[in-house]
Design a protein around this motif. Structure first.
Motif, mmCIF file in Angstrom:
data_model
loop_
_atom_site.group_PDB
_atom_site.id
_atom_site.type_symbol
_atom_site.label_atom_id
_atom_site.label_comp_id
_atom_site.label_asym_id
_atom_site.label_seq_id
_atom_site.Cartn_x
_atom_site.Cartn_y
_atom_site.Cartn_z
ATOM 1 N N ALA A 517 0.844 -1.195 0.000
ATOM 2 C CA ALA A 517 0.000 0.000 0.000
ATOM 3 C C ALA A 517 0.874 1.238 0.000
ATOM 4 O O ALA A 517 2.014 1.214 0.480
ATOM 5 C CB ALA A 517 -0.921 0.011 1.218
ATOM 6 N N VAL A 518 0.345 2.325 -0.567
ATOM 7 C CA VAL A 518 0.981 3.639 -0.465
ATOM 8 C C VAL A 518 -0.057 4.606 0.093
ATOM 9 O O VAL A 518 -1.263 4.432 -0.110
ATOM 10 C CB VAL A 518 1.516 4.148 -1.824
ATOM 11 N N LEU A 519 0.398 5.612 0.813
ATOM 12 C CA LEU A 519 -0.515 6.578 1.398
ATOM 13 C C LEU A 519 -1.111 7.456 0.305
ATOM 14 O O LEU A 519 -0.388 7.997 -0.538
ATOM 15 C CB LEU A 519 0.214 7.435 2.441
ATOM 16 N N LYS A 520 -2.414 7.604 0.318
ATOM 17 C CA LYS A 520 -3.120 8.280 -0.765
ATOM 18 C C LYS A 520 -2.671 9.723 -0.938
ATOM 19 O O LYS A 520 -2.477 10.200 -2.068
ATOM 20 C CB LYS A 520 -4.625 8.222 -0.513
ATOM 21 N N ASP A 521 -2.492 10.445 0.143
ATOM 22 C CA ASP A 521 -2.157 11.865 0.067
ATOM 23 C C ASP A 521 -0.662 12.132 0.205
ATOM 24 O O ASP A 521 -0.237 13.283 0.270
ATOM 25 C CB ASP A 521 -2.912 12.634 1.160
ATOM 26 N N GLN A 522 0.113 11.062 0.253
ATOM 27 C CA GLN A 522 1.564 11.225 0.387
ATOM 28 C C GLN A 522 2.269 10.218 -0.519
ATOM 29 O O GLN A 522 2.921 9.299 -0.063
ATOM 30 C CB GLN A 522 1.993 11.027 1.847
ATOM 31 N N ALA A 565 7.552 9.438 1.696
ATOM 32 C CA ALA A 565 8.667 9.289 2.634
ATOM 33 C C ALA A 565 9.844 8.582 1.981
ATOM 34 O O ALA A 565 11.011 8.932 2.217
ATOM 35 C CB ALA A 565 8.208 8.520 3.866
ATOM 36 N N ASP A 566 9.562 7.582 1.125
ATOM 37 C CA ASP A 566 10.637 6.893 0.408
ATOM 38 C C ASP A 566 11.255 7.805 -0.647
ATOM 39 O O ASP A 566 12.478 7.869 -0.804
ATOM 40 C CB ASP A 566 10.111 5.614 -0.248
ATOM 41 N N ALA A 567 10.387 8.512 -1.392
ATOM 42 C CA ALA A 567 10.890 9.409 -2.441
ATOM 43 C C ALA A 567 11.797 10.480 -1.865
ATOM 44 O O ALA A 567 12.826 10.834 -2.460
ATOM 45 C CB ALA A 567 9.708 10.053 -3.170
ATOM 46 N N SER A 568 11.460 10.996 -0.688
ATOM 47 C CA SER A 568 12.259 12.068 -0.087
ATOM 48 C C SER A 568 13.581 11.561 0.468
ATOM 49 O O SER A 568 14.482 12.351 0.754
ATOM 50 C CB SER A 568 11.456 12.751 1.023
ATOM 51 N N ALA A 569 13.709 10.240 0.621
ATOM 52 C CA ALA A 569 14.963 9.679 1.141
ATOM 53 C C ALA A 569 15.928 9.295 0.029
ATOM 54 O O ALA A 569 17.050 8.859 0.293
ATOM 55 C CB ALA A 569 14.643 8.452 1.999
ATOM 56 N N THR A 611 23.636 -4.410 -2.856
ATOM 57 C CA THR A 611 24.428 -3.171 -2.831
ATOM 58 C C THR A 611 23.587 -1.930 -2.576
ATOM 59 O O THR A 611 24.128 -0.847 -2.377
ATOM 60 C CB THR A 611 25.169 -2.997 -4.169
ATOM 61 N N THR A 612 22.272 -2.056 -2.577
ATOM 62 C CA THR A 612 21.423 -0.872 -2.420
ATOM 63 C C THR A 612 21.075 -0.624 -0.952
ATOM 64 O O THR A 612 20.901 -1.557 -0.175
ATOM 65 C CB THR A 612 20.116 -1.015 -3.211
ATOM 66 N N LYS A 613 20.979 0.652 -0.624
ATOM 67 C CA LYS A 613 20.633 1.032 0.750
ATOM 68 C C LYS A 613 19.124 0.986 0.972
ATOM 69 O O LYS A 613 18.652 0.574 2.013
ATOM 70 C CB LYS A 613 21.168 2.439 1.037
ATOM 71 N N LEU A 614 18.358 1.405 -0.045
ATOM 72 C CA LEU A 614 16.914 1.489 0.093
ATOM 73 C C LEU A 614 16.205 0.370 -0.674
ATOM 74 O O LEU A 614 16.482 0.159 -1.854
ATOM 75 C CB LEU A 614 16.401 2.838 -0.405
ATOM 76 N N LYS A 615 15.339 -0.337 0.014
ATOM 77 C CA LYS A 615 14.441 -1.308 -0.613
ATOM 78 C C LYS A 615 13.035 -0.749 -0.446
ATOM 79 O O LYS A 615 12.528 -0.654 0.684
ATOM 80 C CB LYS A 615 14.528 -2.678 0.058
ATOM 81 N N VAL A 616 12.400 -0.344 -1.526
ATOM 82 C CA VAL A 616 11.133 0.370 -1.420
ATOM 83 C C VAL A 616 9.980 -0.447 -1.995
ATOM 84 O O VAL A 616 10.134 -1.209 -2.945
ATOM 85 C CB VAL A 616 11.199 1.745 -2.127
ATOM 86 N N THR A 617 8.810 -0.271 -1.379
ATOM 87 C CA THR A 617 7.582 -0.861 -1.910
ATOM 88 C C THR A 617 6.983 0.102 -2.922
ATOM 89 O O THR A 617 7.224 1.309 -2.879
ATOM 90 C CB THR A 617 6.581 -1.117 -0.779
ATOM 91 N N TRP A 618 6.178 -0.430 -3.830
ATOM 92 C CA TRP A 618 5.633 0.387 -4.906
ATOM 93 C C TRP A 618 4.316 -0.218 -5.387
ATOM 94 O O TRP A 618 4.025 -1.385 -5.135
ATOM 95 C CB TRP A 618 6.615 0.461 -6.081
ATOM 96 N N LEU A 619 3.566 0.586 -6.086
ATOM 97 C CA LEU A 619 2.340 0.117 -6.714
ATOM 98 C C LEU A 619 2.275 0.633 -8.141
ATOM 99 O O LEU A 619 2.729 1.755 -8.425
ATOM 100 C CB LEU A 619 1.107 0.630 -5.952
#
Length: 712
Positions: A517-522, A565-569, A611-619
């Motif tokens: 899931a991703v936050l609707k307004d963020q 929050a992921d995009a800003s990191a 090798t990656t620092k960020l593992k992000v969820t997506w839709l």
């Protein structure tokens, strides 16, 4: 490295010895430590390890697969090592068996697909139980657990049987210790007879009762009483009666009766009979009249507040020495519900000077003209709990009355009333009331929240009722395990909810489906310049380690949503991992007024996720995403523990419910009410309202995982 294992002869660490045999680690044995000492592994270098789990983890290092094939499996191995001692705690043995039996339904091993130190440890602890486990092993009660146990026994028969033969007797690990209150052994010659805990009990003759008042729903405190009664009935192969103490028609209803029975069923409690105190009203009235005639009770018209004051000061009522005829006349007025009768109550004539104030002429009967939920307006007088409970206990054949220690001062009253009635003695067995932090268990106070619409109803997930906490996402197995861990101790404890939710996480995590899931307004669009021109779908497991969770369809597109929050990191030029897809490199970050509006990048699927620092969820950016309402809850009161003189209304938490709108993957339109899932990187949730239409969000209740979180 040469090593010597030292331990107490009374408690040999057979899990360590068994693990060493399987792993081929040579140990010299020294059973000379004092009783109660933790095992110690000493090396020729002078270094040492103390404690079962550190030594087990050392042994596992000698054979890499024994500790799990990767970091995740190793973590699960450690969790099982922490859980394994549960089998050795008498009152929790069958709860642990039940939990692991369910866990092994679709598994060959506890962790992964090969034998680990976790399997050896749990196997050893089961084998270490002795005759009690062997009896269960021959039965058909825990078929998955027995299958798993027998498989290990067969594969490592020579090594493990050598250990068991050397260190385990019929009564378990080491020498047979003298029985204590928690683990007395039945005098029966039947070697498979279970442990018993009740004083003066006879195997097969015990009768206990769970006697809730039908004035509210079953809460976690009642659940402890109910489960302990079940536990003792099973320990002795005795009887369990569910009795509704329906002596106050002003507070009781059929709704509460029906839901209490529902909650008892939810807890898996099998009872022999359901009775009602109201079944015995005629006999109770006869007993009251008999005591009046014998001069052991009298009718009193002293005003309520004055009576309370006189009892505190040890002052006898002016009515105490009324004649039997005067008392019987007023008793008839009470039965008829006349104006004169309504001014009176029946009191026992015990001892107004006794230091124990519960013996200072307690009230036996009072008038009440409210209709009773079962028998209507037939009666105008009703017995008090103090009068009815010992009478009905004795009449129904109860041998042991389990009562929380808050009633301790009234135990003498219970026995005195039985004595005056001329009825047989019923043994009282006390246990500590279960108190939880930030929690009210008074039904009167809980009713205030319902009546003032501070909660939905008695099933509100903020409530400590069984239906409330189950609705929030607690598994009944976790509740049972948590309560039986407390045992029948008389020590008063203020328990943390985190412990209960930690047990719950261990039950749901291995089997609950994973969704995104991703936050609707963020949220922020991430455009992949070399992404698929035409979207495609892959069928993926809903849980990578549990096939029983089923499959899900995941859509891959060149435009995907990320949480803000992921995009800003993320930094320009950084390589990140898109979970369940692969790596991508950020080429451009578009912003307006300091706010990220879009990310542009390209897939780099040959890149290493290590090798990656960020593992992000997506839709995927598609129309089929499901609207979600993610709901978090907080405690109803703001203070951890209220003192007796504190008013709960002065400590109400102003904000106890927080709702966040989100979008979930398209598979979530198939969620069922009550289904537990994990939203990856967000936490565990229970579906309270499933998908109906796109304009109405699926409601998911956040399930605590036992880790303290910031209050909002």
């Amino acid at each position: 490295m040469e090593a010597k294992l030292s331990f107490s002869q009374d408690s040999p660490p057979i899990s360590i010895i068994s693990a060493a045999k399987v792993a081929g680690v040579s140990l010299s044995i020294d059973p000379s430590l004092a009783a109660g000492s933790a095992p110690v592994l000493c090396f020729s270098s002078g270094e040492s390890l103390r404690g079962i789990n550190p030594i087990l983890e050392y042994i596992a290092q000698s054979s890499p697969s024994l500790h799990g094939r990767d970091a995740i499996e190793s973590g699960h191995v450690v969790e099982w090592l922490e859980y394994a001692p549960t089998f050795l705690l008498g009152s929790e043995f069958e709860v642990a068996c039940s939990f692991v039996d369910g866990y092994l339904m679709s598994r060959t091993f506890l962790v992964g697909h090969v034998l680990t130190i976790a399997d050896i440890t749990v196997w050893s602890n089961l084998a270490g139980i002795g005759q009690r486990w062997e009896s269960l092993r021959k039965s058909k009660k825990y078929q998955n657990l027995v299958r798993w146990f027998n498989g290990i026994d067969s594969d490592y028969k020579d090594k493990l049987n050598e250990v068991i033969a050397a260190y385990v007797g019929k009564r378990g690990i080491g020498k047979s210790p003298a029985p204590n209150l928690k683990e007395k052994v039945n005098d029966s010659k039947d070697p498979s007879a279970p442990e018993v805990d009740l004083p003066g009990a006879k195997f097969g003759e015990v009768c206990v009762r769970f006697a809730p008042e039908p004035s509210g729903y079953l809460h976690i405190g009642h659940a402890k009483a109910a489960l302990l009664n079940k536990y003792f009935a099973e320990r002795y192969q005795g009887r369990l009666i569910v009795r509704f103490d329906d002596t106050n028609p002003s507070k009781e209803s059929n709704e509460f009766v029906e839901n209490l029975l529902k909650d008892i069923e939810t807890l898996g409690i099998k009872y022999d009979a359901v009775t009602y105190t109201s079944d015995y009203f005629p006999k109770l009235m006869e007993m009251a009249e008999k005591l009046i005639k014998q001069g052991k009770a009298y009718v009193d018209d002293t005003p309520k507040e004055q009576m309370r004051s006189e009892r505190m000061d040890g002052v006898e009522s002016k009515c105490r020495n009324n004649t039997v005829e005067e008392n019987l006349s007023l008793w008839k007025e009470m039965i008829n519900g006349s104006e004169r009768g309504m001014q009176c109550c029946v009191r026992g004539k015990l001892d107004m000077q006794d230091p124990n104030k519960s013996l200072r002429d307690p009230v036996y009967y009072r008038c009440n003209t409210d209709p009773h939920h079962r028998i209507g307006s037939k009666y105008k007088v009703y017995p008090t709990y103090d009068f009815a409970c010992p009478f009905v206990d004795a009449l129904e054949g109860v041998t042991h009355a389990l009562r929380s220690s808050e009633y301790h001062d009234r135990n003498a009253q219970y026995y005195r009333i039985l004595q005056d009635m001329g009825m047989r003695r019923v043994e009282i067995y006390e246990f500590s009331r279960l108190n939880m932090v930030y929690t009210l268990l008074s039904k009167r106070k809980l009713l205030w929240f319902v009546q003032n619409k501070k909660v939905e109803d008695w099933t509100d997930p903020r409530f400590p009722t069984v239906q409330g906490i189950v609705r929030r996402g607690l598994k009944v197995e976790a509740l049972i395990q948590f309560i039986l861990q407390q045992g029948a101790s008389k020590n008063l404890n203020l328990m943390e909810w985190d412990k209960l939710w930690t047990i719950n996480k261990k039950i749901i995590d291995p089997v609950c489906a994973r969704h995104t899931a991703v936050l609707k307004d963020q949220r922020v669009i991430f455009r992949l310049t070399n992404g698929p021109e035409k979207s495609f779908v892959r069928i993926l497991p809903r849980h990578k380690k549990f096939d029983g969770a089923g499959k899900k369809a995941t859509t891959f597109t060149n435009r995907i949503w990320l949480d803000y929050a992921d995009a800003s990191a993320i930094s320009k030029g950084e390589e990140v991992t898109l979970m369940d897809w692969g790596n991508a490199i950020i080429k451009e970050i578009k912003m307006e007024n300091g706010v990220i509006t879009e990310l542009i990048g390209e897939l780099h699927l040959e890149g290493s996720v290590k090798t990656t620092k960020l593992k992000v969820t997506w839709l995927p950016d598609i129309d089929d995403l499901v609207p979600l309402s993610l709901v978090e809850f907080d405690y109803l009161i703001s203070k951890k523990k209220l003192e007796e003189d504190e008013n709960f209304l002065d400590n109400l938490n102003p904000c106890t419910r927080k709702e966040t709108l989100a979008l979930g993957d398209a598979n979530m339109r198939n969620l069922l009410r009550g289904e537990v899932i994990q939203l990856e990187r967000k936490g565990y949730y229970r579906c309270d309202a499933p998908f109906v239409r796109s304009s109405k969000p699926v409601v998911l209740f956040a399930i605590p995982d036992g880790r303290q979180q910031a209050r909002y």
